[in-house]
Design a protein around this motif. Structure first.
Motif, short mmCIF file in Angstrom:
data_model
loop_
_atom_site.label_atom_id
_atom_site.label_comp_id
_atom_site.label_asym_id
_atom_site.label_seq_id
_atom_site.Cartn_x
_atom_site.Cartn_y
_atom_site.Cartn_z
N SER A 17 -5.12 8.72 4.13
CA SER A 17 -6.47 7.77 3.57
C SER A 17 -6.75 8.46 2.28
CB SER A 17 -7.09 7.23 4.38
OG SER A 17 -8.20 8.25 4.75
N PHE A 42 -4.54 3.94 4.98
CA PHE A 42 -3.43 3.54 3.86
C PHE A 42 -2.63 2.67 5.46
CE2 PHE A 42 -3.00 6.99 1.58
CZ PHE A 42 -3.23 6.38 -0.16
N ALA A 77 0.39 -1.20 0.11
CA ALA A 77 -0.06 -0.28 0.15
C ALA A 77 1.24 1.43 -0.05
CB ALA A 77 -0.58 0.00 1.20
N GLN A 104 1.28 3.56 -3.46
CA GLN A 104 0.19 5.24 -2.41
C GLN A 104 0.91 6.53 -3.65
OE1 GLN A 104 1.00 5.95 1.03
NE2 GLN A 104 0.31 7.70 1.71
#
Length: 149
Positions: free
Chosen positions: A57, A73, A22, A26
């Motif tokens: 997020s 995240f 993640a 990102q």
């Protein structure tokens, strides 16, 4: 200090192996990006489009249509960013099989011009083998090629 600098690539590779997916993905996430998210809790894969994004997020518009979801995240096991459409596996296989069968038959026709007894069998066999090879190559190429590109 010199030993540390010599080992820096090894240290960086070790750290990169343990950075959650993640966090690596990102940087690619922007509003409008299609994503698939696997939260660390549960096994439900969430598919959708990023509506807004802050440092902690993304806000996701899930598919099929449902209420927007905000997933931090830190709670993502995996975040995949869409790079294009669906793979063309079937189309690649069909095209590969037809082209391969045609090439196999064409080669057999050139090689068996002067034969008397086994021409038909050799031509059919060459077409089948060519089609099988073309099918495999077409599926492999089609699975790595998204539609529309």
């Amino acid at each position: 200090m010199h030993h540390l600098l010599r080992r820096l690539p090894l240290i960086l590779a070790f750290l990169a192996a343990f950075v959650p997916a993640a966090l690596r993905a990102q940087a690619d996430v922007q509003p409008g990006t299609r994503v698939r998210i696997l939260p660390t809790v549960g096994d439900t894969l969430i598919r959708g489009t990023v509506v807004t994004l802050d440092s902690a997020s993304p806000l996701i518009a899930p598919k099929p249509a449902a209420e927007f979801v905000r997933i931090p995240f830190a709670t993502m096991e995996r975040l995949e960013v869409s790079r294009g459409g669906r793979a063309s596996t079937t189309a690649g296989g069909v095209i590969g099989a037809v082209v391969g069968a045609g090439a196999g038959l064409g080669a057999a026709l050139l090689w068996t011009r002067d034969c008397e007894y086994v021409c038909g069998a050799a031509q059919v066999g060459s077409a089948v083998i060519g089609g099988a090879v073309g099918l495999v190559v077409g599926v492999l190429l089609g699975s790595s090629s998204p539609h529309g590109q």
